[in-house]
Design a protein around this motif. Sequence first.
Motif, PDB file in Angstrom:
ATOM      1  N   VAL A 310      19.568  -2.525  29.820  1.00  8.48           N
ATOM      2  CA  VAL A 310      20.967  -2.134  29.680  1.00  8.48           C
ATOM      3  C   VAL A 310      21.893  -3.255  30.157  1.00  8.48           C
ATOM      4  N   GLY A 311      21.588  -3.853  31.289  1.00  7.96           N
ATOM      5  CA  GLY A 311      22.419  -4.934  31.802  1.00  7.96           C
ATOM      6  C   GLY A 311      22.443  -6.125  30.869  1.00  7.96           C
ATOM      7  N   GLN A 312      21.283  -6.456  30.313  1.00  8.95           N
ATOM      8  CA  GLN A 312      21.232  -7.583  29.378  1.00  8.95           C
ATOM      9  C   GLN A 312      22.081  -7.305  28.140  1.00  8.95           C
ATOM     10  N   ARG A 313      21.934  -6.101  27.577  1.00  9.83           N
ATOM     11  CA  ARG A 313      22.644  -5.791  26.335  1.00  9.83           C
ATOM     12  C   ARG A 313      24.143  -5.644  26.552  1.00  9.83           C
ATOM     13  N   LYS A 351      19.100   5.717  25.771  1.00 11.00           N
ATOM     14  CA  LYS A 351      18.283   5.403  24.597  1.00 11.00           C
ATOM     15  C   LYS A 351      18.588   6.440  23.522  1.00 11.00           C
ATOM     16  N   ALA A 352      18.762   5.971  22.291  1.00 14.75           N
ATOM     17  CA  ALA A 352      19.111   6.888  21.209  1.00 14.75           C
ATOM     18  C   ALA A 352      18.597   6.328  19.894  1.00 14.75           C
ATOM     19  N   ALA A 353      18.655   7.175  18.876  1.00 14.95           N
ATOM     20  CA  ALA A 353      18.209   6.770  17.544  1.00 14.95           C
ATOM     21  C   ALA A 353      19.190   7.288  16.509  1.00 14.95           C
ATOM     22  N   LEU A 367      17.476  10.625  22.965  1.00 15.00           N
ATOM     23  CA  LEU A 367      16.022  10.687  23.083  1.00 15.00           C
ATOM     24  C   LEU A 367      15.618  11.250  24.434  1.00 15.00           C
ATOM     25  N   ARG A 368      14.440  11.798  24.485  1.00 18.19           N
ATOM     26  CA  ARG A 368      13.892  12.276  25.762  1.00 18.19           C
ATOM     27  C   ARG A 368      13.386  11.075  26.559  1.00 18.19           C
ATOM     28  N   GLY A 369      13.297  11.268  27.877  1.00 17.04           N
ATOM     29  CA  GLY A 369      12.792  10.201  28.727  1.00 17.04           C
ATOM     30  C   GLY A 369      13.831   9.144  29.026  1.00 17.04           C
ATOM     31  N   GLN A 370      14.992   9.573  29.574  1.00 17.08           N
ATOM     32  CA  GLN A 370      16.073   8.632  29.848  1.00 17.08           C
ATOM     33  C   GLN A 370      15.937   7.934  31.206  1.00 17.08           C
ATOM     34  N   GLU A 371      14.927   8.281  31.990  1.00 12.30           N
ATOM     35  CA  GLU A 371      14.770   7.646  33.296  1.00 12.30           C
ATOM     36  C   GLU A 371      14.605   6.135  33.148  1.00 12.30           C
ATOM     37  N   ILE A 375       9.605   3.136  29.692  1.00 11.02           N
ATOM     38  CA  ILE A 375       9.683   2.154  28.615  1.00 11.02           C
ATOM     39  C   ILE A 375       9.281   2.768  27.270  1.00 11.02           C
ATOM     40  N   ALA A 376       8.306   3.679  27.274  1.00 14.21           N
ATOM     41  CA  ALA A 376       7.733   4.196  26.027  1.00 14.21           C
ATOM     42  C   ALA A 376       8.780   4.761  25.058  1.00 14.21           C
ATOM     43  N   PRO A 377       9.838   5.471  25.531  1.00 20.18           N
ATOM     44  CA  PRO A 377      10.827   5.993  24.571  1.00 20.18           C
ATOM     45  C   PRO A 377      11.556   4.922  23.764  1.00 20.18           C
ATOM     46  N   LEU A 378      11.521   3.677  24.227  1.00 21.82           N
ATOM     47  CA  LEU A 378      12.176   2.605  23.475  1.00 21.82           C
ATOM     48  C   LEU A 378      11.533   2.402  22.107  1.00 21.82           C
ATOM     49  N   ARG A 379      10.279   2.865  21.947  1.00 22.87           N
ATOM     50  CA  ARG A 379       9.633   2.725  20.638  1.00 22.87           C
ATOM     51  C   ARG A 379      10.394   3.491  19.562  1.00 22.87           C
ATOM     52  N   GLU A 380      11.059   4.579  19.952  1.00 23.29           N
ATOM     53  CA  GLU A 380      11.831   5.379  18.991  1.00 23.29           C
ATOM     54  C   GLU A 380      13.291   4.945  18.911  1.00 23.29           C
TER      55      GLU A 380
END
Length: 417
Positions: A310-313, A351-353, A367-371, A375-380
């Motif tokens: 998030v900080g990078q983006r 994280k969203a899609a 998306l679920r898994g906003q903690e 990392i895994a939710p980033l795949r979606e």
Amino acid sequence: MIGVEEAIARIRAASSALSAERVALADARGRVLAEDVVAPMSLPPFDNSAMDGFALRANGNAIAAGSEFAVEGEQAAGDVARAARGEACEIMTGARMPDGFDSVVPVEDVEVLERDDAQRPSRIRIKSDAAFGQHVRRGGEDMLAGAVALAAGVVLDPFACMLLDALGVREVAVRRKPRVAVFATGRELVADPWRELASGEIRDSNGPYLEAKLREAGAEVVRRATLPDDVETFVAAVRDALALGVDAVISTGAVSMGRYDFVPEALAMLGAETVFHKLRMRPGKPQLFAILPQGALFFGLPGNPISTAVGQRLLVEAALRRMLGMPDETRWRLPLAEDARKKPGNASIQKAALRLHADGGVRVQPLRGQESFRIAPLREANVWMLLPEDGERVSAGTLVDVLPPSHMQAALLGSGT
């Protein structure tokens, strides 16, 4: 603490465009233009046929079905200019229109009445009415010589390079790539992917992630290292990076309030000016931004992977755009697909899609898994969603700010630059 928008404003104020350099167009792909490119020629460079068929003189009038014409000669793609002879000329797609002819009738709309000894059409009849000027690509219809082909601040993607190749542009002025150093801190981090992990160790994913994303964002990563939780080692690494002439140093970890969070102490030893430390945002509350004595920018990102991302983006790329001479990013505004929740008092970057709705519109799906450790939710995920500070719940259908994965993709939906 300050808000996200104020933090971005302070970063922009501390960032300025880097110098320009001229490079061959073949080496400029993915770079950012530093100067407008003026078209040195028109596209197309001459009137040419859009169809295989026959060039005719319509003289501003429609040509009636049943009209007959004597055919003299042919014009193929690549043939030089020539004056029109006879009533009609056989012509191929892309061929230059003979001077004096102004319309083209496709071969399928023509009946061949006579052929010469070489079996080429010598007399034809038009099967259907033909409009004046039909199937002719006019010189300059795509672009006129002297027009601005591409403006400064444009990324030279394949589409832009296709245009410049067609115009015969051989070299362009582009912004120098920002030179950055990346340091992931933590004695628990293991950079060697082949080494077995000991108890309490984890693999460094922040360093490789940042290197990849920074390159995607237009920067040149000149140094990347995984460092222990040691202030002297960190200070020495930053000084080495400054000696390489970096424009920014980006670190992850050691910016919070724990015993081993030494980055503020290191910055004091370096004589840096801290612009802010801690933002009203989640994840990534303890984001740190400072200016080093030589003028290089310093970003201290939290160590949790999503806080780093998030900080990078959100923050680092705001500076990179200024360094690259690009206009400030305009966020997309899209409706939520369903209710979203957040902690009140902090902006939430989630994280969203993007999802195509049944009505043909695009919706933002949380998306679920906003903690921040997940990392895994980033795949979606294919976008970041920004929710305002106020409230705990944002209702479905509400327009929210959305960012693509990289600022270089900001114009994809036509709403950003």
